[in-house]
Motif scaffolding. Structure first.
Motif, PDB file in Angstrom:
ATOM      1  N   ASN A   1       0.828  -1.197   0.000  1.00 45.60           N
ATOM      2  CA  ASN A   1       0.000   0.000   0.000  1.00 45.60           C
ATOM      3  C   ASN A   1       0.869   1.256   0.000  1.00 45.60           C
ATOM      4  OD1 ASN A   1      -1.516   2.271   1.463  1.00 45.60           O
ATOM      5  ND2 ASN A   1      -3.152   0.838   0.952  1.00 45.60           N
ATOM      6  N   LEU A   2       1.929   1.269   0.816  1.00 48.14           N
ATOM      7  CA  LEU A   2       2.826   2.416   0.890  1.00 48.14           C
ATOM      8  C   LEU A   2       3.537   2.653  -0.439  1.00 48.14           C
ATOM      9  CD1 LEU A   2       4.256   4.598   2.635  1.00 48.14           C
ATOM     10  CD2 LEU A   2       5.965   2.864   3.169  1.00 48.14           C
ATOM     11  N   VAL A   3       4.059   1.603  -1.044  1.00 49.13           N
ATOM     12  CA  VAL A   3       4.759   1.731  -2.331  1.00 49.13           C
ATOM     13  C   VAL A   3       3.802   2.278  -3.384  1.00 49.13           C
ATOM     14  CG1 VAL A   3       5.846   0.429  -4.216  1.00 49.13           C
ATOM     15  CG2 VAL A   3       6.501  -0.022  -1.855  1.00 49.13           C
ATOM     16  N   THR A   4       2.591   1.761  -3.412  1.00 48.11           N
ATOM     17  CA  THR A   4       1.611   2.193  -4.411  1.00 48.11           C
ATOM     18  C   THR A   4       1.197   3.646  -4.212  1.00 48.11           C
ATOM     19  OG1 THR A   4       0.767  -0.056  -4.604  1.00 48.11           O
ATOM     20  CG2 THR A   4      -0.676   1.696  -5.380  1.00 48.11           C
ATOM     21  N   THR A   5       0.860   4.012  -2.984  1.00 49.19           N
ATOM     22  CA  THR A   5       0.305   5.341  -2.752  1.00 49.19           C
ATOM     23  C   THR A   5       1.359   6.434  -2.611  1.00 49.19           C
ATOM     24  OG1 THR A   5       0.150   4.923  -0.370  1.00 49.19           O
ATOM     25  CG2 THR A   5      -1.818   4.482  -1.683  1.00 49.19           C
ATOM     26  N   ALA A   6       2.457   6.158  -1.932  1.00 45.02           N
ATOM     27  CA  ALA A   6       3.438   7.212  -1.656  1.00 45.02           C
ATOM     28  C   ALA A   6       4.595   7.251  -2.649  1.00 45.02           C
ATOM     29  CB  ALA A   6       3.981   7.054  -0.236  1.00 45.02           C
ATOM     30  N   PHE A   7       4.841   6.132  -3.326  1.00 42.09           N
ATOM     31  CA  PHE A   7       6.015   6.073  -4.206  1.00 42.09           C
ATOM     32  C   PHE A   7       5.655   5.691  -5.639  1.00 42.09           C
ATOM     33  CE2 PHE A   7       7.599   5.652   0.084  1.00 42.09           C
ATOM     34  CZ  PHE A   7       8.655   6.553   0.087  1.00 42.09           C
ATOM     35  N   GLY A   8       4.401   5.885  -6.019  1.00 45.60           N
ATOM     36  CA  GLY A   8       3.979   5.641  -7.389  1.00 45.60           C
ATOM     37  C   GLY A   8       4.241   4.235  -7.880  1.00 45.60           C
ATOM     38  N   GLY A   9       4.248   3.274  -6.956  1.00 44.68           N
ATOM     39  CA  GLY A   9       4.466   1.882  -7.325  1.00 44.68           C
ATOM     40  C   GLY A   9       5.928   1.506  -7.482  1.00 44.68           C
ATOM     41  N   SER A  10       6.847   2.422  -7.167  1.00 46.50           N
ATOM     42  CA  SER A  10       8.273   2.172  -7.365  1.00 46.50           C
ATOM     43  C   SER A  10       8.953   1.735  -6.065  1.00 46.50           C
ATOM     44  CB  SER A  10       8.964   3.431  -7.892  1.00 46.50           C
ATOM     45  OG  SER A  10      10.365   3.260  -7.913  1.00 46.50           O
ATOM     46  N   ALA A  11       9.329   0.463  -6.006  1.00 50.09           N
ATOM     47  CA  ALA A  11      10.075  -0.040  -4.857  1.00 50.09           C
ATOM     48  C   ALA A  11      11.441   0.637  -4.780  1.00 50.09           C
ATOM     49  CB  ALA A  11      10.232  -1.555  -4.944  1.00 50.09           C
ATOM     50  N   GLN A  12      12.011   0.966  -5.934  1.00 45.84           N
ATOM     51  CA  GLN A  12      13.312   1.644  -5.984  1.00 45.84           C
ATOM     52  C   GLN A  12      13.243   2.984  -5.245  1.00 45.84           C
ATOM     53  OE1 GLN A  12      14.545   2.919  -9.872  1.00 45.84           O
ATOM     54  NE2 GLN A  12      16.475   3.735  -9.144  1.00 45.84           N
ATOM     55  N   LYS A  13      12.203   3.776  -5.520  1.00 40.76           N
ATOM     56  CA  LYS A  13      12.059   5.072  -4.853  1.00 40.76           C
ATOM     57  C   LYS A  13      11.926   4.897  -3.345  1.00 40.76           C
ATOM     58  CE  LYS A  13       9.984   7.563  -8.725  1.00 40.76           C
ATOM     59  NZ  LYS A  13       8.771   8.222  -9.213  1.00 40.76           N
ATOM     60  N   LEU A  14      11.177   3.890  -2.918  1.00 46.78           N
ATOM     61  CA  LEU A  14      11.012   3.616  -1.488  1.00 46.78           C
ATOM     62  C   LEU A  14      12.347   3.289  -0.838  1.00 46.78           C
ATOM     63  CD1 LEU A  14       9.263   2.849   1.078  1.00 46.78           C
ATOM     64  CD2 LEU A  14       9.312   0.538   0.169  1.00 46.78           C
ATOM     65  N   VAL A  15      13.105   2.394  -1.450  1.00 52.04           N
ATOM     66  CA  VAL A  15      14.389   1.969  -0.877  1.00 52.04           C
ATOM     67  C   VAL A  15      15.367   3.138  -0.831  1.00 52.04           C
ATOM     68  CG1 VAL A  15      16.404   0.491  -1.254  1.00 52.04           C
ATOM     69  CG2 VAL A  15      14.100  -0.450  -1.501  1.00 52.04           C
ATOM     70  N   LEU A  16      15.446   3.913  -1.916  1.00 48.54           N
ATOM     71  CA  LEU A  16      16.361   5.049  -1.941  1.00 48.54           C
ATOM     72  C   LEU A  16      15.980   6.090  -0.890  1.00 48.54           C
ATOM     73  CD1 LEU A  16      16.881   5.449  -5.798  1.00 48.54           C
ATOM     74  CD2 LEU A  16      18.473   4.484  -4.119  1.00 48.54           C
ATOM     75  N   GLN A  17      14.696   6.320  -0.732  1.00 50.83           N
ATOM     76  CA  GLN A  17      14.232   7.261   0.289  1.00 50.83           C
ATOM     77  C   GLN A  17      14.568   6.748   1.686  1.00 50.83           C
ATOM     78  OE1 GLN A  17      12.729  10.295  -0.180  1.00 50.83           O
ATOM     79  NE2 GLN A  17      12.644  10.626   2.011  1.00 50.83           N
ATOM     80  N   ALA A  18      14.305   5.477   1.934  1.00 48.02           N
ATOM     81  CA  ALA A  18      14.576   4.894   3.250  1.00 48.02           C
ATOM     82  C   ALA A  18      16.061   4.934   3.580  1.00 48.02           C
ATOM     83  CB  ALA A  18      14.056   3.456   3.312  1.00 48.02           C
ATOM     84  N   LEU A  19      16.895   4.583   2.626  1.00 47.64           N
ATOM     85  CA  LEU A  19      18.338   4.583   2.866  1.00 47.64           C
ATOM     86  C   LEU A  19      18.886   6.000   2.994  1.00 47.64           C
ATOM     87  CD1 LEU A  19      19.548   1.694   0.540  1.00 47.64           C
ATOM     88  CD2 LEU A  19      19.361   1.684   3.030  1.00 47.64           C
TER      89      LEU A  19
END
Length: 123
Positions: free
Chosen positions: A81-99
């Motif tokens: 849900n977080l990847v879809t809603t906050a990161f436009g479906g991009s796991a890459q964006k989520l990981v880069l943001q988290a790191l």
């Protein structure tokens, strides 16, 4: 199962750890880290039961609650849900943001590298 609120997630985390519990035990654990009333804990757990997040054994005078789903299933659902809603479906964006926001230790980075290597070897 509906998406848990922050308070519900705190209770679920305790239930995953304890396997099952009554309201008093959960409240005592919550009270160690936050100022919350017993009736608030009771009402939250009753709402969680109504939403299908927890089972409630009513055989004894004190109701015993247990989680419906395991921690991994809930984390997977919340993450999707977080990847879809906050990161436009991009796991890459989520990981880069988290790191980028956190400052991972060398050990954590080594674990991440090992995990990435494992993913690449599966392909």
């Amino acid at each position: 199962m509906s998406k848990p609120t922050e308070s519900e997630l705190e209770i679920l985390s305790l239930l995953w750890e304890m396997k099952q519990s009554n309201v008093r035990q959960i409240h005592e654990r919550l009270a160690l880290t936050k100022d919350t009333g017993y009736t608030t804990t009771l009402k939250t757990m009753q709402n969680m039961h109504a939403k299908g997040m927890v089972n409630r054994n009513e055989d004894q005078r004190t109701h015993v609650y247990s989680p419906v789903t395991n921690q991994k299933e809930t984390q997977k659902s919340l993450l999707k849900n977080l990847v879809t809603t906050a990161f436009g479906g991009s796991a890459q964006k989520l990981v880069l943001q988290a790191l980028g926001e956190e400052n991972p230790s060398k050990e954590e980075l080594d674990e991440i590298r090992a995990f990435l290597d494992q993913l690449e070897n599966k392909k």
